[in-house]
Design a protein around this motif. Structure first.
Motif, PDB file in Angstrom:
ATOM      1  N   TYR A 106       0.824  -1.209   0.000  1.00  0.00           N
ATOM      2  CA  TYR A 106       0.000   0.000   0.000  1.00  0.00           C
ATOM      3  C   TYR A 106       0.861   1.264   0.000  1.00  0.00           C
ATOM      4  CZ  TYR A 106      -3.164  -3.673   1.509  1.00  0.00           C
ATOM      5  OH  TYR A 106      -3.877  -4.849   1.592  1.00  0.00           O
ATOM      6  N   GLN A 115      -1.754   3.752   8.376  1.00  0.00           N
ATOM      7  CA  GLN A 115      -3.084   4.182   7.956  1.00  0.00           C
ATOM      8  C   GLN A 115      -3.277   5.675   8.192  1.00  0.00           C
ATOM      9  OE1 GLN A 115      -6.370   1.560   9.145  1.00  0.00           O
ATOM     10  NE2 GLN A 115      -4.863  -0.036   9.582  1.00  0.00           N
ATOM     11  N   TRP A 165      -7.734  -6.286  11.668  1.00  0.00           N
ATOM     12  CA  TRP A 165      -7.262  -5.791  10.376  1.00  0.00           C
ATOM     13  C   TRP A 165      -7.500  -6.843   9.300  1.00  0.00           C
ATOM     14  CZ3 TRP A 165      -3.928  -7.118   6.433  1.00  0.00           C
ATOM     15  CH2 TRP A 165      -3.737  -6.114   5.467  1.00  0.00           C
ATOM     16  N   SER A 189      -7.167  -7.268   4.784  1.00  0.00           N
ATOM     17  CA  SER A 189      -6.758  -6.666   3.515  1.00  0.00           C
ATOM     18  C   SER A 189      -7.956  -6.239   2.683  1.00  0.00           C
ATOM     19  CB  SER A 189      -5.894  -7.645   2.725  1.00  0.00           C
ATOM     20  OG  SER A 189      -6.594  -8.859   2.481  1.00  0.00           O
ATOM     21  N   PRO A 210      -8.224  -2.373   4.197  1.00  0.00           N
ATOM     22  CA  PRO A 210      -6.888  -2.141   4.768  1.00  0.00           C
ATOM     23  C   PRO A 210      -6.735  -0.819   5.503  1.00  0.00           C
ATOM     24  CG  PRO A 210      -6.849  -1.817   2.393  1.00  0.00           C
ATOM     25  CD  PRO A 210      -8.195  -2.398   2.726  1.00  0.00           C
ATOM     26  N   THR A 211      -7.548   0.187   5.170  1.00  0.00           N
ATOM     27  CA  THR A 211      -7.351   1.511   5.771  1.00  0.00           C
ATOM     28  C   THR A 211      -8.420   1.867   6.798  1.00  0.00           C
ATOM     29  OG1 THR A 211      -8.588   2.622   4.007  1.00  0.00           O
ATOM     30  CG2 THR A 211      -6.210   2.342   3.690  1.00  0.00           C
TER      31      THR A 211
END
Length: 733
Positions: free
Chosen positions: A447, A473, A578, A580, A583-584
């Motif tokens: 990312y 993040q 968390w 994927s 992800p944020t």
């Protein structure tokens, strides 16, 4: 070259270069001085000039690379004295000789590394050897002039070999330790809890800046005694580099910029080491079976002398080696060997010299292709407007997935082990991406830019799997979700955000959980404070101390957790761990509201008991203390979601004092002439009587940076001292 140096070409290589190191020292000092032991001024003194600007930053102008090393060593000794020298004593494997048997364990591996240094010295470029020999001569010169600063036993006889020994790479002992622990306990051993330090790096393309010029941010995080040293290194027409070196080294894990380009590094933690399990030859226990035959082990004995009262003691240890790597354990019919992609690599300074001299991206990438720097994410920007990211590693090209439940990789033939590195051009890289930004905060590369994420399927199990911590993040919220153009000053301000992202993710659930218990008294007032809190760790913020105390209790409780248990507890703490797929925006929510409410009531009492009241501000508790400076500071551990990453130790008065994380910050804009700002929180000098021991501490705590003096006119405008090594006065040191 003096007459002693002229014709040694017929000697064996090892002897030739051992003699060359000693003879070069005599040439650097002048033959008469070497023969008579007098304090005669070395010729290199006249070949280098040191200009110290505000805050004690040295700008070293030298006629050649040897003089550059000489001046840099002298500056470091002015600022750090014995610390520089002890690194060279350690490199020789002579700590126990002076400090006794307690130091002997470090001397044995140092002797092995020194052997490698002697074997490879002649393979270095002439510039690297000159730099090493100049650095050693600078150390010796300072020690000769200031003998009272050093132990009586210290002789100023260091050579380039001693400096080179500090640059020989060796496998991480943690890999061996984990293997031995697993071998003993037959269980998986964790490799670490979420880190309370890390590093940040940003690059912005011209499309994202108000000036239309690329901008780079370098912000490494380590212990406040890790030894970053700010310096400007110049050989006119050859080198013009401003950035950081490490105390005790000429060039080591450096970052910064020249007039064309610059780079920042963040740790990436690639898996460069394997434990290989070989079968013992049943007929010959000092052989192993490989490729259809018995291969002998190589045995080496090393003797180390140690101080023993008024005399000396000696200890001899036995080491076993194979062509695949050193032996780390023998037992159960197996010989276990550490196979490392970094073991014995010696060319780091050669690579850094090429990087420092590069004038464009292709030249810089050609230097990186040397692969002498073993790891790190590299974030790059240049005057041509390029920004570039590289997940760098001397990564083994394995035919198997490392780690997991496998104690060691069984190997019977060459095809069972890796013999090559993953090609440089196959490493994850990103050039001039959409959105005009790059970022890394130690998480895997996937990312680096949300407009052009890396394809997970393109990278095998040899590469790390996707992950994105809260600190990363928050960085993406700052640089991806802020599409406006930024000035250099705005980049610096953005970097200093004191927001704690964890609070954004779980505070609402905490408030609801506590209110559901119908609290009263201090608990009711405290949860109202947290609800009104601005979710930052700014010094004036009230609620942050209480929130952090609560979360640590909620997460860990009264337990002492190893790394595996901590990771499991972290994942189980949230309603949504968390993933994927998001992800944020993950992790988020609290999985156990009842435990959260109970932990909060505990935290109210604990905060009051420790600090006198539960509504204490962040800055009342968290301090920068350096010399006479004692000031509040904002920032928190990165795993709590702070980009302004700081970790703290306990002060004698119960306050928390910065000891890790954010300290060295460099931000540069690449116009026709680079424009930059920097700060080094713990100052340019480790000497408590130096004005530069604490003169940047308050600046750092206030989120301010100083202008970098890069041009001749800027240096002259900010000049506080000008001298040649040994010709300065001691005033103002």
């Amino acid at each position: 070259m003096c007459g002693l140096c002229k014709d040694s070409s017929r000697l064996p290589a090892m002897l030739r270069w051992t003699i060359h190191g000693a003879v070069s020292l005599a040439c650097l000092y002048g033959t008469a001085a070497a023969q008579q032991g007098s304090v005669s001024e070395p010729p290199l003194v006249t070949q280098v000039e040191i200009l110290r600007t505000e805050y004690g930053v040295p700008h070293i102008t030298a006629e050649n690379v040897a003089a550059l090393g000489f001046g840099l060593a002298y500056c470091q000794l002015e600022d750090y004295g014995e610390r520089v020298v002890m690194g060279l004593v350690r490199s020789r494997g002579e700590m126990a000789l002076h400090f006794g048997a307690d130091s002997i364990d470090s001397d044995f591996p140092a002797r092995l590394i020194r052997r490698r240094a002697l074997e490879t010295y002649h393979l270095l470029s002439q510039d690297a050897r000159d730099l090493y020999e100049g650095f050693a001569a600078g150390v010796n010169w300072y020690v000769r002039l200031h003998p009272d600063e050093f132990p009586g036993w210290l002789a100023p006889t260091f050579t380039g070999h001693d400096v080179h020994g500090r640059f020989i790479l060796a496998p991480r002992q943690s890999a061996v330790q984990r293997f031995l622990e697993r071998l003993e306990t037959e269980r998986s051993v964790g490799v670490g809890r979420p880190s309370e330090d890390g590093s940040n790096a940003w690059a912005f393309a011209p499309s994202r800046t108000t000036s239309g010029k690329a901008i780079l941010l370098r912000n490494p995080h380590l212990s406040w005694n890790a030894g970053y040293y700010e310096a400007h290194l110049m050989v006119p027409g050859d080198v013009n580099f401003y950035g950081d070196v490490r105390i005790g080294y000429p060039l080591f894990y450096i970052g910064g910029f020249n007039e064309h380009l610059g780079w920042a590094t963040t740790n990436n933690g690639p898996d460069l080491d394997d434990i290989i399990a070989l079968d013992v030859d049943p007929d010959r226990p000092d052989h192993f079976l490989f490729d259809g035959g018995g291969v002998p082990l190589q045995r080496e004995q090393i003797t180390v002398e140690f101080k023993n009262g008024e005399g000396l003691g000696r200890e001899t240890r036995e080491f076993w080696h194979t062509s695949l790597g050193p032996v780390v354990h023998r037992g159960g019919g197996k010989i276990y060997v550490l196979r490392s992609a970094v073991d014995g690599e010696y060319r780091m300074v050669d690579q850094y010299l090429r990087m420092m001299r590069a004038s464009n991206l292709e030249e810089w990438k050609d230097a990186m292709r040397m692969r002498a720097h073993p790891s790190s994410n590299f974030t790059y920007a240049d005057r041509d407007g390029n920004i570039f990211y590289l997940w760098n590693a001397r990564l083994p090209a394995r035919g198997y997935v490392p780690g997991g439940d496998t104690l060691a990789v069984p190997a019977h033939r060459t095809s069972d082990i890796w013999t090559q590195l993953v090609a440089f051009d196959s490493l994850p890289q990103l050039l001039n991406p959409k959105g005009g930004y790059l970022h890394n905060e130690n998480d895997p590369f996937y990312y680096t830019n949300l407009d052009q994420p890396f394809d997970t399927a393109a990278y095998s199990g040899n590469f790390p799997r996707p992950a994105l911590g809260l600190r990363s993040q928050l960085a993406l919220e700052l640089v991806h979700r802020t599409p406006s153009r930024l000035s250099l000053e705005e980049v610096v301000a953005l970097k200093h955000t004191t927001r704690m992202l964890l609070a954004d993710r779980v505070k609402a659930d905490l408030v609801a959980a506590v209110r559901s218990t119908e609290p009263n008294g201090d608990v009711l007032s405290a949860i109202e404070l947290v609800d009104a809190w601005d979710n930052t760790t700014s010094p004036s913020s009230r609620g942050a101390v209480l929130f952090e105390t609560w979360f640590r209790r909620y997460l860990v409780g009264e337990d002492t957790l190893d790394a595996v248990a901590f990771r499991a507890r972290w994942d189980s703490a949230f309603t949504v761990p968390w993933t994927s797929a998001e992800p944020t925006t993950t992790p988020r929510g609290l999985r156990d509201p009842a435990r959260a409410a109970a932990a909060f009531a505990w935290a109210v009492d604990a905060t009051r008991d420790q600090f006198g009241h539960w509504d204490v501000s962040w800055g009342e508790v968290h301090r920068v203390r350096r010399g006479e400076v004692d000031v509040p500071v904002g920032g928190c551990p990165g795993w709590l979601g702070c980009f302004r990453t700081l970790s703290f130790g306990d002060g004698e008065d119960g306050k928390r004092v910065v000891n890790r994380g954010d300290a060295w910050i460099l931000a540069v804009e690449f116009g026709d002439t680079p424009r930059a700002f920097s700060v080094l929180g713990y100052g340019q000098s480790g000497r408590e009587d130096s004005p530069h021991y604490s003169d940047q501490a308050e600046l750092f705590a206030a989120n301010r940076l100083k202008p970098v003096a890069f041009t001749d006119s800027d240096i002259e405008a900010r000049l506080i001292r000008r001298y040649r090594p040994g010709r300065e006065t001691t005033a103002g040191r």
